[in-house]
Write a protein that holds these residues in place. Sequence first.
Motif, short mmCIF file in Angstrom:
data_model
loop_
_atom_site.label_atom_id
_atom_site.label_comp_id
_atom_site.label_asym_id
_atom_site.label_seq_id
_atom_site.Cartn_x
_atom_site.Cartn_y
_atom_site.Cartn_z
N THR A 67 0.82 -1.10 0.02
CA THR A 67 0.18 -0.02 0.01
C THR A 67 0.77 1.16 -0.08
OG1 THR A 67 0.00 0.13 2.44
CG2 THR A 67 -1.80 -1.02 1.39
N LYS A 68 0.29 2.35 -0.58
CA LYS A 68 1.06 3.47 -0.60
C LYS A 68 1.20 4.19 0.89
CE LYS A 68 -0.07 5.49 -4.97
NZ LYS A 68 -0.44 6.73 -5.78
N ALA A 69 0.07 3.87 1.74
CA ALA A 69 0.21 4.34 3.15
C ALA A 69 1.41 3.73 3.76
CB ALA A 69 -1.04 4.19 3.86
N ARG A 70 1.86 2.39 3.48
CA ARG A 70 2.92 1.92 4.09
C ARG A 70 4.13 2.22 3.21
NH1 ARG A 70 2.58 -1.91 7.87
NH2 ARG A 70 4.11 -3.26 6.79
N GLY A 71 4.25 2.94 2.54
CA GLY A 71 5.59 3.10 1.69
C GLY A 71 5.78 1.96 0.65
N GLY A 72 4.61 1.23 0.28
CA GLY A 72 4.84 0.15 -0.46
C GLY A 72 5.23 -1.31 0.05
N LYS A 73 5.28 -1.03 1.47
CA LYS A 73 5.61 -2.51 2.09
C LYS A 73 4.23 -3.36 2.30
CE LYS A 73 9.27 -0.63 5.04
NZ LYS A 73 9.86 -0.35 6.21
N ARG A 74 4.45 -4.54 2.56
CA ARG A 74 3.27 -5.40 2.59
C ARG A 74 3.11 -5.96 3.98
NH1 ARG A 74 4.51 -9.38 -2.20
NH2 ARG A 74 3.00 -10.57 -1.04
N LYS A 75 1.98 -5.79 4.58
CA LYS A 75 1.67 -6.52 6.16
C LYS A 75 1.49 -7.90 5.97
CE LYS A 75 -1.32 -2.73 7.51
NZ LYS A 75 -2.91 -2.45 7.99
N ARG A 76 2.20 -8.61 6.87
CA ARG A 76 1.95 -10.01 7.08
C ARG A 76 0.85 -10.18 8.17
NH1 ARG A 76 4.71 -14.33 5.83
NH2 ARG A 76 6.42 -13.27 5.17
N PHE A 77 -0.04 -10.94 7.50
CA PHE A 77 -1.42 -11.28 8.18
C PHE A 77 -1.27 -12.54 8.64
CE2 PHE A 77 -2.69 -7.93 5.40
CZ PHE A 77 -3.30 -7.28 6.32
N TYR A 78 -1.78 -12.94 9.94
CA TYR A 78 -1.98 -14.18 10.66
C TYR A 78 -3.10 -14.62 10.85
CZ TYR A 78 3.05 -13.19 11.44
OH TYR A 78 4.36 -12.91 11.42
N GLN A 79 -3.13 -16.07 10.61
CA GLN A 79 -4.43 -16.78 11.19
C GLN A 79 -4.29 -18.09 11.72
OE1 GLN A 79 -5.70 -18.77 6.91
NE2 GLN A 79 -6.19 -16.87 7.21
N LEU A 80 -5.08 -18.55 12.49
CA LEU A 80 -5.06 -19.71 13.16
C LEU A 80 -5.03 -20.92 12.24
CD1 LEU A 80 -7.42 -19.29 16.27
CD2 LEU A 80 -4.97 -18.64 16.35
N THR A 81 -4.31 -21.95 12.65
CA THR A 81 -4.35 -23.29 11.85
C THR A 81 -5.37 -24.16 12.76
OG1 THR A 81 -2.76 -24.10 13.02
CG2 THR A 81 -1.99 -23.25 11.05
N MET A 82 -5.69 -25.29 12.18
CA MET A 82 -6.74 -26.22 12.78
C MET A 82 -6.01 -26.52 14.28
SD MET A 82 -9.50 -26.17 11.29
CE MET A 82 -10.31 -27.60 12.17
N GLN A 83 -4.78 -26.60 14.11
CA GLN A 83 -3.79 -27.23 15.40
C GLN A 83 -3.91 -26.01 16.49
OE1 GLN A 83 -2.64 -27.48 12.33
NE2 GLN A 83 -1.44 -29.32 12.17
N GLY A 84 -3.84 -24.84 15.75
CA GLY A 84 -3.96 -23.43 16.78
C GLY A 84 -5.40 -23.21 17.48
N LYS A 85 -6.45 -23.66 16.70
CA LYS A 85 -7.68 -23.76 17.16
C LYS A 85 -8.13 -24.81 18.25
CE LYS A 85 -9.60 -22.12 13.07
NZ LYS A 85 -10.63 -22.10 11.72
N ALA A 86 -7.51 -26.02 17.89
CA ALA A 86 -7.38 -27.08 18.89
C ALA A 86 -6.79 -26.82 20.16
CB ALA A 86 -6.85 -28.27 18.27
N ALA A 87 -5.65 -26.00 20.08
CA ALA A 87 -4.39 -25.75 21.10
C ALA A 87 -5.47 -24.78 22.20
CB ALA A 87 -3.39 -25.17 20.60
N LEU A 88 -6.32 -23.84 21.41
CA LEU A 88 -7.13 -22.78 22.15
C LEU A 88 -8.04 -23.67 23.20
CD1 LEU A 88 -7.27 -19.47 20.19
CD2 LEU A 88 -6.19 -19.83 22.44
N VAL A 89 -8.76 -24.55 22.12
CA VAL A 89 -9.85 -25.33 23.00
C VAL A 89 -9.34 -26.09 23.98
CG1 VAL A 89 -11.60 -26.83 22.35
CG2 VAL A 89 -11.32 -25.06 20.81
N ASN A 90 -8.33 -26.88 23.94
CA ASN A 90 -7.69 -27.49 24.88
C ASN A 90 -7.19 -26.73 25.98
OD1 ASN A 90 -8.09 -29.76 23.45
ND2 ASN A 90 -6.05 -29.72 22.52
N ALA A 91 -6.89 -25.79 25.82
CA ALA A 91 -6.40 -24.68 26.99
C ALA A 91 -7.68 -24.19 27.70
CB ALA A 91 -5.49 -23.44 26.45
N LYS A 92 -8.67 -23.78 27.21
CA LYS A 92 -9.91 -23.25 27.66
C LYS A 92 -10.25 -24.45 28.54
CE LYS A 92 -14.16 -21.03 27.07
NZ LYS A 92 -14.85 -21.76 28.04
#
Length: 110
Positions: A67-92
């Motif tokens: 984006t121009k607002a970031r001087g042409g830099k790209r953001k790195r976006f994160y999302q949970l994997t199935m293992q990440g979702k399972a880890a949260l469910v197990n922790a809860k």
Amino acid sequence: MKGTNLGEFEELVLLTIAALINEAYSVAICDELSDHTGRSVKLGVVHSVLNRLEEKGLVKSELGEATKARGGKRKRFYQLTMQGKAALVNAKSMRDQLWARIPSLAWKKM
């Protein structure tokens, strides 16, 4: 998958990624954690945790558009994997089980 135990801050980062849905990038995660925990959260620490969670297979990332607002830099976006979702469910589940074991009388003495 490397290491399956979650530390407290790792759990908070995973929860924040889940809450931010499609806007989970490092600065947004850092800001959200600061706002909701009252802690001073350093961006470098968030980056380290995100890298560790990705190594464990609990999150995956991809680069967004430049984006121009970031001087042409790209953001790195994160999302949970199935293992990440399972880890949260197990922790809860584990926390809920432990909380349920505390006799209600124990709280009346405080």
